[in-house]
Design a protein around this motif. Structure first.
Motif, PDB file in Angstrom:
ATOM      1  N   UNK A  80      14.573  10.876 -17.776  1.00  0.00           N
ATOM      2  CA  UNK A  80      14.475  10.958 -16.274  1.00  0.00           C
ATOM      3  C   UNK A  80      13.218  11.028 -15.605  1.00  0.00           C
ATOM      4  N   UNK A  81      12.458   9.897 -16.037  1.00  0.00           N
ATOM      5  CA  UNK A  81      11.084   9.779 -15.595  1.00  0.00           C
ATOM      6  C   UNK A  81      10.800   8.498 -15.249  1.00  0.00           C
ATOM      7  N   UNK A  82       9.855   8.262 -14.419  1.00  0.00           N
ATOM      8  CA  UNK A  82       9.457   6.776 -13.935  1.00  0.00           C
ATOM      9  C   UNK A  82       8.439   6.103 -14.666  1.00  0.00           C
ATOM     10  N   UNK A  83       7.563   6.797 -15.295  1.00  0.00           N
ATOM     11  CA  UNK A  83       6.327   6.381 -16.076  1.00  0.00           C
ATOM     12  C   UNK A  83       6.401   6.655 -17.621  1.00  0.00           C
ATOM     13  N   UNK A  84       5.580   5.939 -18.135  1.00  0.00           N
ATOM     14  CA  UNK A  84       5.463   6.013 -19.528  1.00  0.00           C
ATOM     15  C   UNK A  84       4.588   7.389 -19.752  1.00  0.00           C
TER      16      UNK A  84
ATOM     17  N   UNK B 160       0.951  -1.297   0.107  1.00  0.00           N
ATOM     18  CA  UNK B 160       0.041   0.004  -0.046  1.00  0.00           C
ATOM     19  C   UNK B 160       0.807   1.215   0.094  1.00  0.00           C
ATOM     20  N   UNK B 161       1.909   1.431   0.860  1.00  0.00           N
ATOM     21  CA  UNK B 161       2.947   2.347   0.901  1.00  0.00           C
ATOM     22  C   UNK B 161       3.561   2.525  -0.653  1.00  0.00           C
ATOM     23  N   UNK B 162       4.044   1.396  -1.183  1.00  0.00           N
ATOM     24  CA  UNK B 162       4.690   1.797  -2.447  1.00  0.00           C
ATOM     25  C   UNK B 162       3.851   2.093  -3.517  1.00  0.00           C
ATOM     26  N   UNK B 163       2.642   1.506  -3.403  1.00  0.00           N
ATOM     27  CA  UNK B 163       1.556   2.217  -4.439  1.00  0.00           C
ATOM     28  C   UNK B 163       1.205   3.438  -4.226  1.00  0.00           C
ATOM     29  N   UNK B 164       1.261   4.069  -2.981  1.00  0.00           N
ATOM     30  CA  UNK B 164       0.851   5.220  -2.780  1.00  0.00           C
ATOM     31  C   UNK B 164       2.114   6.142  -3.175  1.00  0.00           C
TER      32      UNK B 164
ATOM     33  N   UNK C  93       1.788  11.594 -10.225  1.00  0.00           N
ATOM     34  CA  UNK C  93       1.081  13.007 -10.523  1.00  0.00           C
ATOM     35  C   UNK C  93       2.050  13.818 -10.514  1.00  0.00           C
ATOM     36  N   UNK C  94       2.926  13.837  -9.602  1.00  0.00           N
ATOM     37  CA  UNK C  94       4.217  15.071  -9.855  1.00  0.00           C
ATOM     38  C   UNK C  94       4.898  15.099 -10.855  1.00  0.00           C
TER      39      UNK C  94
ATOM     40  N   UNK D 141       3.444  14.070 -13.964  1.00  0.00           N
ATOM     41  CA  UNK D 141       2.224  14.752 -14.886  1.00  0.00           C
ATOM     42  C   UNK D 141       2.174  16.206 -14.798  1.00  0.00           C
ATOM     43  N   UNK D 142       2.283  16.933 -13.474  1.00  0.00           N
ATOM     44  CA  UNK D 142       1.922  18.218 -13.219  1.00  0.00           C
ATOM     45  C   UNK D 142       3.243  18.775 -13.894  1.00  0.00           C
ATOM     46  N   UNK D 143       4.474  18.383 -13.681  1.00  0.00           N
ATOM     47  CA  UNK D 143       5.670  19.290 -14.202  1.00  0.00           C
ATOM     48  C   UNK D 143       5.670  19.137 -15.690  1.00  0.00           C
ATOM     49  N   UNK D 144       5.166  18.013 -16.245  1.00  0.00           N
ATOM     50  CA  UNK D 144       5.150  17.857 -17.827  1.00  0.00           C
ATOM     51  C   UNK D 144       4.188  18.860 -18.342  1.00  0.00           C
ATOM     52  N   UNK D 145       2.733  18.997 -17.653  1.00  0.00           N
ATOM     53  CA  UNK D 145       1.849  19.568 -18.030  1.00  0.00           C
ATOM     54  C   UNK D 145       2.211  21.172 -17.888  1.00  0.00           C
ATOM     55  N   UNK D 146       3.209  21.409 -16.910  1.00  0.00           N
ATOM     56  CA  UNK D 146       3.583  22.913 -16.784  1.00  0.00           C
ATOM     57  C   UNK D 146       4.516  23.268 -17.941  1.00  0.00           C
ATOM     58  N   UNK D 147       5.203  22.284 -18.378  1.00  0.00           N
ATOM     59  CA  UNK D 147       6.511  22.451 -19.453  1.00  0.00           C
ATOM     60  C   UNK D 147       5.555  22.567 -20.878  1.00  0.00           C
TER      61      UNK D 147
END
Length: 104
Positions: A80-84, A36-40, A47-48, A50-56
């Motif tokens: 240098x990102x974790x997600x696709x 649960x902690x790892x998923x959170x 989310x962070x 995505x927000x950074x990418x949306x800002x750019x």
């Protein structure tokens, strides 16, 4: 002089069996908490990002982000990102995808 106090063998075996049964249950509870902690943390990280990418993307002056601009932003991140990351335009068409960026 001193008489040693001993539990009956049936009680000793019962205590041992209870401990043996409790260890896997405790391990499962610990692993569930860890999951649960790892998923959170993973969701928060995504989310962070995505927000950074949306800002750019919003920093680009174009009213419509071009495919080349979206791909350049992904290239500048240098993996240098974790997600696709997939960038879609307002109509839902794919502009850039981090998984096939190096193939083009």
């Amino acid at each position: 002089m001193f008489k040693k106090f001993r539990f009956p063998i049936s009680l000793q075996i019962s205590i041992f069996l209870i401990i043996v049964a409790f260890i896997p249950i405790a391990a499962m509870l610990v692993l569930k908490t860890y999951e649960n902690q790892l998923l959170s943390l993973t969701e928060s990280s995504n989310v962070q990002q995505a927000r950074l990418f949306a800002a750019s993307l919003s920093a680009i002056d174009d009213t419509e982000v071009s495919q080349e601009a979206a791909q350049n932003i992904l290239r500048n991140m240098k993996g240098r990102f974790d997600a696709r990351i997939r960038i879609l335009d307002t109509r839902g068409a794919l502009l850039a995808d981090s998984s096939n960026l190096g193939k083009r």
